[in-house]
Design a protein around this motif. Structure first.
Motif, PDB file in Angstrom:
ATOM      1  N   TYR A   1       8.659  -1.733  -0.030  1.00 25.56           N
ATOM      2  CA  TYR A   1       7.233  -1.622   0.239  1.00 25.56           C
ATOM      3  C   TYR A   1       7.013  -1.845   1.730  1.00 25.56           C
ATOM      4  O   TYR A   1       6.808  -2.976   2.179  1.00 25.56           O
ATOM      5  CB  TYR A   1       6.462  -2.656  -0.585  1.00 25.56           C
TER       6      TYR A   1
ATOM      7  N   THR B   1       4.615  -1.142   3.927  1.00 17.78           N
ATOM      8  CA  THR B   1       3.315  -1.479   4.501  1.00 17.78           C
ATOM      9  C   THR B   1       2.457  -2.228   3.489  1.00 17.78           C
ATOM     10  O   THR B   1       2.597  -2.064   2.273  1.00 17.78           O
ATOM     11  CB  THR B   1       2.563  -0.216   4.959  1.00 17.78           C
ATOM     12  N   THR B   2       1.568  -3.056   4.021  1.00 21.60           N
ATOM     13  CA  THR B   2       0.609  -3.785   3.196  1.00 21.60           C
ATOM     14  C   THR B   2      -0.777  -3.636   3.814  1.00 21.60           C
ATOM     15  O   THR B   2      -0.920  -3.261   4.976  1.00 21.60           O
ATOM     16  CB  THR B   2       0.960  -5.281   3.101  1.00 21.60           C
ATOM     17  N   ASN B   3      -1.796  -3.943   3.031  1.00 23.21           N
ATOM     18  CA  ASN B   3      -3.144  -3.918   3.570  1.00 23.21           C
ATOM     19  C   ASN B   3      -3.429  -5.214   4.334  1.00 23.21           C
ATOM     20  O   ASN B   3      -2.650  -6.164   4.286  1.00 23.21           O
ATOM     21  CB  ASN B   3      -4.167  -3.713   2.450  1.00 23.21           C
TER      22      ASN B   3
ATOM     23  N   ASP C   1       8.509   3.169  -0.592  1.00 24.39           N
ATOM     24  CA  ASP C   1       9.539   3.990   0.032  1.00 24.39           C
ATOM     25  C   ASP C   1      10.629   4.276  -1.000  1.00 24.39           C
ATOM     26  O   ASP C   1      11.389   3.382  -1.376  1.00 24.39           O
ATOM     27  CB  ASP C   1      10.134   3.263   1.241  1.00 24.39           C
TER      28      ASP C   1
ATOM     29  N   THR D   1       0.816  -1.218   0.000  1.00 25.68           N
ATOM     30  CA  THR D   1       0.000   0.000   0.000  1.00 25.68           C
ATOM     31  C   THR D   1       0.844   1.261   0.000  1.00 25.68           C
ATOM     32  O   THR D   1       0.306   2.362  -0.046  1.00 25.68           O
ATOM     33  CB  THR D   1      -0.927   0.018   1.229  1.00 25.68           C
ATOM     34  N   SER D   2       2.176   1.101   0.066  1.00 29.19           N
ATOM     35  CA  SER D   2       3.054   2.275   0.034  1.00 29.19           C
ATOM     36  C   SER D   2       4.373   1.897  -0.595  1.00 29.19           C
ATOM     37  O   SER D   2       4.725   0.724  -0.676  1.00 29.19           O
ATOM     38  CB  SER D   2       3.284   2.820   1.454  1.00 29.19           C
TER      39      SER D   2
ATOM     40  N   ASN E   1       2.591   7.513  -8.891  1.00 27.72           N
ATOM     41  CA  ASN E   1       3.561   6.877  -8.003  1.00 27.72           C
ATOM     42  C   ASN E   1       4.886   6.561  -8.676  1.00 27.72           C
ATOM     43  O   ASN E   1       5.719   5.878  -8.095  1.00 27.72           O
ATOM     44  CB  ASN E   1       2.971   5.604  -7.379  1.00 27.72           C
TER      45      ASN E   1
END
Length: 390
Positions: free
Chosen positions: A57, A59-61, A51, A48-49, A280
């Motif tokens: 990555y 973070t994840t959902n 860096d 979900t993000s 993105n």
């Protein structure tokens, strides 16, 4: 593989055509209608993000979120005898998805057939689909390490020949260059599958080449044109209870973003024009298209126990050189110090219960073994499904 109960639940394509009903058959002309209705819930653990400091990555959902991915697929096969041996044929298949007003035209092709085989033109399978079928057996996800080029997969503007001679079947395709500029140029491919009598063993080999047309699609592309290719080998064994399939793939593939060949993170796949304005990626400079070599291996197995079908696959793929993969991926490689990244490392498991030849339920889980710092990290996925085929 298609001689057993396993074929009922292996793929949606099999389920959608295996039970087609003949609605008209008169004077040498027939019409068959088939398809399926699949209620499908998907739980994803996707990034979900992003860096930009370490290209990871963080973070994840949550997989507690449920997405309704239900769909309805309808196909039609028409056949008309021209004389005792020659016939004309047409096939079309459409898919309707929940939450979308768009209709996916999966297949539209027509042609002529006879004792010599069948020649067709339109949107249809490429030459290497029969090779990836050796391991692409899961209800939802598969072939993540085969990395087929676009003209070797299902694609429009394709002329194909298919023939079966004893235990050997062959498929040859040519994807023509379109008048308008697109990322898929012209390409060709061929494959052979040999079923070794009644032994249960099958072997397949295929090759495909594509001249990708990149100019005009993305400003600042590394090159105007790129040559990409696949070489694949497959081996399988099948009896009434056990199926085992192996696949090896080497080649060179277009690279368009962090998720190569995938648009889940907003990157274009090879069936779309490359979009360099995605929010993105703008922070990391102009996204540039290139190509990189890779190799991949896949393993698949399925066990049939009465009405239960247990399936498992493992996929591993690796790029061997990202120096010419385009500015974005080359920059990622320089930042992470990994010029030979692993593009796929996952295992997939499914349990199917076949109530009868029309109705199947299943649960499937895919585990992604890549780290969140790996640029091809996708996250785990799970599905619950029920399919009625007609």
């Amino acid at each position: 593989m298609k001689k057993t109960l396993l074929a009922v639940a292996l793929t949606a394509v099999t389920a959608g055509t295996a039970h087609a009903a003949t609605v008209y058959d008169q004077d040498g002309t027939s019409l068959q209608i088939g398809g399926f209705v699949e209620a499908r819930a998907e739980m994803e653990k996707n990034p979900t993000s992003f860096d930009s400091n370490d290209y990871s990555y963080p973070t994840t959902n949550s997989m507690s979120n449920v997405n309704d991915e239900s769909r309805f697929r309808l196909n039609m096969t028409g056949k008309s005898m021209i004389n005792d041996t020659l016939y004309g044929i047409g096939f079309a298949e459409l898919e309707f998805d929940v939450g979308s007003s768009n209709v996916d035209t999966r297949y539209v092709y027509a042609g002529i057939g006879g004792d010599f085989g069948q020649v067709t033109y339109g949107k249809q399978d490429g030459a290497l689909d029969v090779i990836t079928d050796f391991t692409d057996i899961m209800p939802n996800n598969g072939a993540t390490a085969s990395n087929k080029i676009t003209s070797a997969d299902r694609v429009a503007n394709t002329l194909a020949y298919a023939g079966t001679f004893g235990d050997i079947s062959t498929r040859v395709t040519y994807k023509a260059k379109q008048s308008d500029v697109d990322t898929v140029g012209q390409g060709f491919g061929g494959s052979l599958v040999w079923n070794l009598g009644d032994s249960g063993f099958s072997a397949g080999a295929g090759y495909a080449y594509e001249r990708d047309n990149l100019a005009g699609n993305a400003a600042g592309t590394v090159i105007d044109r790129a040559s990409t290719y696949n070489t694949m080998l497959g081996l399988s064994y099948n009896d009434e209870m056990l199926y085992v399939g192996l696949l090896g793939s080497v080649g060179k593939h277009l690279t368009t973003g962090t998720f190569v060949g995938d648009d889940n993170a907003g990157f274009a796949n090879n069936n779309e024009n490359v979009d360099v304005t995605v929010s993105n990626v703008t922070n990391f400079g102009q996204q540039q298209v290139g190509a990189a070599k890779y190799w991949g291996a896949e393993f698949a197995t399925a066990v049939t126990l009465d009405q239960w079908i247990l399936q498992a696959t493992y996929n591993y793929g690796k790029y061997t050189d990202l120096d010419n993969a385009g500015s974005y991926l080359s920059g990622v490689a320089a930042k992470t110090g990994d010029n030979d990244p692993v593009s796929a490392n996952n295992a997939d498991f499914a349990v199917n219960y076949v109530w009868n030849k029309q109705f199947t339920t299943y649960v499937e889980y895919q585990a992604d073994f890549l780290d969140k710092k790996d640029q091809y990290y996708r996250g785990d996925n799970a599905w619950l499904g029920a399919m009625y085929s007609f």
